[in-house]
Write an enzyme that holds these catalytic residues in place. Structure first.
Site, short mmCIF file in Angstrom:
data_model
loop_
_atom_site.label_atom_id
_atom_site.label_comp_id
_atom_site.label_asym_id
_atom_site.label_seq_id
_atom_site.Cartn_x
_atom_site.Cartn_y
_atom_site.Cartn_z
N ASP A 32 -4.24 -1.36 -16.47
CA ASP A 32 -3.93 -1.35 -15.03
C ASP A 32 -5.11 -0.88 -14.19
O ASP A 32 -5.50 -1.53 -13.22
CB ASP A 32 -2.75 -0.42 -14.73
CG ASP A 32 -1.40 -1.02 -15.13
OD1 ASP A 32 -1.35 -2.25 -15.31
OD2 ASP A 32 -0.44 -0.26 -15.26
N ARG A 113 0.03 15.94 -12.43
CA ARG A 113 -0.27 15.09 -11.26
C ARG A 113 -0.84 15.84 -10.06
O ARG A 113 -1.81 15.36 -9.46
CB ARG A 113 0.97 14.30 -10.82
CG ARG A 113 1.48 13.31 -11.85
CD ARG A 113 0.43 12.44 -12.40
NE ARG A 113 0.97 11.45 -13.33
CZ ARG A 113 0.26 10.72 -14.17
NH1 ARG A 113 -1.07 10.85 -14.20
NH2 ARG A 113 0.83 9.86 -14.97
N ASP A 142 5.57 9.53 -10.36
CA ASP A 142 4.15 9.89 -10.28
C ASP A 142 3.53 9.52 -8.93
O ASP A 142 2.70 10.25 -8.40
CB ASP A 142 3.38 9.24 -11.43
CG ASP A 142 3.70 9.90 -12.77
OD1 ASP A 142 4.00 11.11 -12.76
OD2 ASP A 142 3.67 9.22 -13.79
N SER A 194 4.49 2.29 -22.30
CA SER A 194 3.78 2.93 -21.20
C SER A 194 3.69 4.42 -21.54
O SER A 194 4.70 5.10 -21.68
CB SER A 194 4.57 2.71 -19.90
OG SER A 194 4.15 3.66 -18.95
N1 ARG Z 1 9.49 10.51 -16.66
C1 ARG Z 1 8.45 11.48 -16.67
C2 ARG Z 1 8.19 11.95 -15.27
O1 ARG Z 1 8.67 11.39 -14.36
C3 ARG Z 1 7.20 10.97 -17.37
C4 ARG Z 1 6.45 9.94 -16.61
C5 ARG Z 1 5.34 9.41 -17.42
N2 ARG Z 1 4.42 8.67 -16.61
C6 ARG Z 1 3.94 7.49 -16.94
N3 ARG Z 1 3.11 6.96 -16.10
N4 ARG Z 1 4.27 6.86 -18.05
O2 ARG Z 1 7.50 12.93 -15.08
#
Ligand code: ARG
Length: 421
Positions: A32, A113, A142, A194
């Protein structure tokens, strides 16, 4: 790719395409953000400065990531080693707050993040960028965490989120990558999971994980040994805490990054820390994640046990509510919300007494507290003992206590019975 041009911005911090000159791209080296690196140059006629942040993602070769960004035309690619800051300022606070969202998710992504976005702001300013680009989709948390951070810390900077707007599916992205000389690794028949990871854990989403009745397939686990393959001998690990944070393993003092790494290694070896989780996202969806969180599976129960031992019943009952609020704010992308700092101040104060050692037994996917030791334990073996009597505790006083303790409940119960006839 969409040829309809750009949708007009909705939020104040969204970039006006005409104004985008130089973009700070949060670059992971994956498909990406690699496609994005080219796409931004092409679509906006803008320069791209890439930034990669090392939060302890296992097995990442940062020189390769850097080289790839430069090959794809980045005017500069910086790799920041933020492991130390991440461990001290984010993960240790999470441990003090017993931070678990939805009863199972130790928040490793959510904790990373705001730091990543803060570093993006700093580097954007240093390198004269007007815009920050990230690779988050429009369906996750995110995007909220990153954009809320940028909008909070740098009102002068704008944001673009190409994955939200470019309308390319995976096949189109691969085609775009091929056309633009972007290396696509691995076979392209099966979409990869992912993944997001750092030194506090790893998440996998997508593919069969989206089918709720599909049990985990083995190939999703890359960190934690499957419990059935874990060693036949249990291992006991003693975790030493000072003021609410872990400082030693089996008596050896360690710096936070190394301590977290070793806990992850020991937990992973014993199959500890696999979480199959359905999550209430802040953007409304429920989504299933497979987490591998060996370090958290070792350290969180140890911390919680020690805290319960040194705090009073009242402190223990109160703190759970604050812990949940802390986890929710962090999950929900509001790291910079003042309440989070207020809660941290409380956590720090309580933690002044959270010093001691907890022994854990790890065995085939399970972790269990087996020993506790603290100079601050509110515990007196003689008082607690069945065999002893006397001292501060008078059994003769118990009936009087029980009569008064149950007084209101007894009266109310009788009234209720009478009302019901
Ligand atoms: N579901 C988790 C969260 O919202 C993990 C997210 C993982 N991020 C990703 N880009 N795969 O914090």
């Amino acid at each position: 790719m969409s040829d309809q041009g750009f949708a007009p911005p909705t939020a104040s911090y969204e970039a006006d395409p005409e104004q985008v000159r130089r973009v700070l791209l949060l670059y992971s080296g994956g498909l990406d953000t690699s496609v994005m690196l080219k796409w931004i140059q092409e679509r906006y006629g803008a320069e791209v400065v890439a930034l990669s942040v090392n939060l302890g993602q296992p097995g990442e070769d940062w020189e390769v990531v850097r080289g790839k960004a430069i090959d794809l035309g980045a005017v500069d690619c910086r790799v920041v080693d933020a492991r130390e800051e991440f461990a001290r300022e984010y993960v240790l606070r999470a441990i003090r707050a017993n931070a678990l969202y939805g009863g199972g998710y130790p928040l490793f992504t959510a904790l990373g993040r705001p730091l990543i976005a803060q570093l993006a702001v700093e580097h954007a300013r240093e390198t004269g960028c007007d815009t920050i680009a990230h690779g988050c989709t429009g369906k996750g948390n995110d995007q909220v965490r990153i954009e809320a951070t940028v909008a909070t810390l740098a009102p002068e900077l704008k944001v673009i989120a190409p994955v939200r707007s470019w309308a390319m599916g995976r096949d189109e992205e691969i085609a775009y990558a091929r056309e633009h000389g972007i290396p696509v690794k691995g076979g392209t028949e099966v979409a990869p999971y992912s993944i997001d990871d750092n030194l506090w854990g790893r998440s996998s989403e997508g593919r069969w994980i989206e089918e709720l009745d599909h049990p985990p397939e083995d190939d999703v686990f890359s960190l934690v040994t499957r419990p059935e393959e874990a060693p036949d001998e249990p291992e006991v690990l003693r975790v030493g805490f000072e003021r609410g944070v872990p400082v030693a393993l089996d008596g050896e003092r360690l710096e936070p990054v190394e301590l977290l790494r070793r806990c992850a290694e020991i937990g992973a070896r014993h199959g500890v820390g696999i979480v199959d989780h359905i999550e209430d996202r802040i953007v409304g969806l429920k989504v299933r994640d497979i987490y591998e969180v060996p370090a958290a599976a070792v350290l969180l129960p140890a911390h919680a046990e020690l805290e319960r031992l040194v705090c009073t019943i009242h402190q223990n009952q109160f703190k759970g509510a604050l812990d949940r609020q802390w986890a929710y704010l962090v999950y929900a992308g509001l790291w910079w919300e003042p309440l989070r700092e207020d809660l941290d101040a409380y956590m720090e104060h309580v933690s002044e007494q959270v010093t001691g050692t907890i022994g854990l037994k790890l065995f085939k996917g399970g972790v269990r507290v087996v020993t506790r030791d603290s100079p601050n334990a509110i515990y007196d073996q003689a008082l607690a003992s069945f065999a002893e009597s006397g001292g501060l505790f008078s059994q003769a006083a118990s009936p009087g206590f029980i009569e008064l303790w149950s007084l209101q409940s007894r009266m109310a119960h009788r009234l209720r019975q009478a009302r019901r006839g």
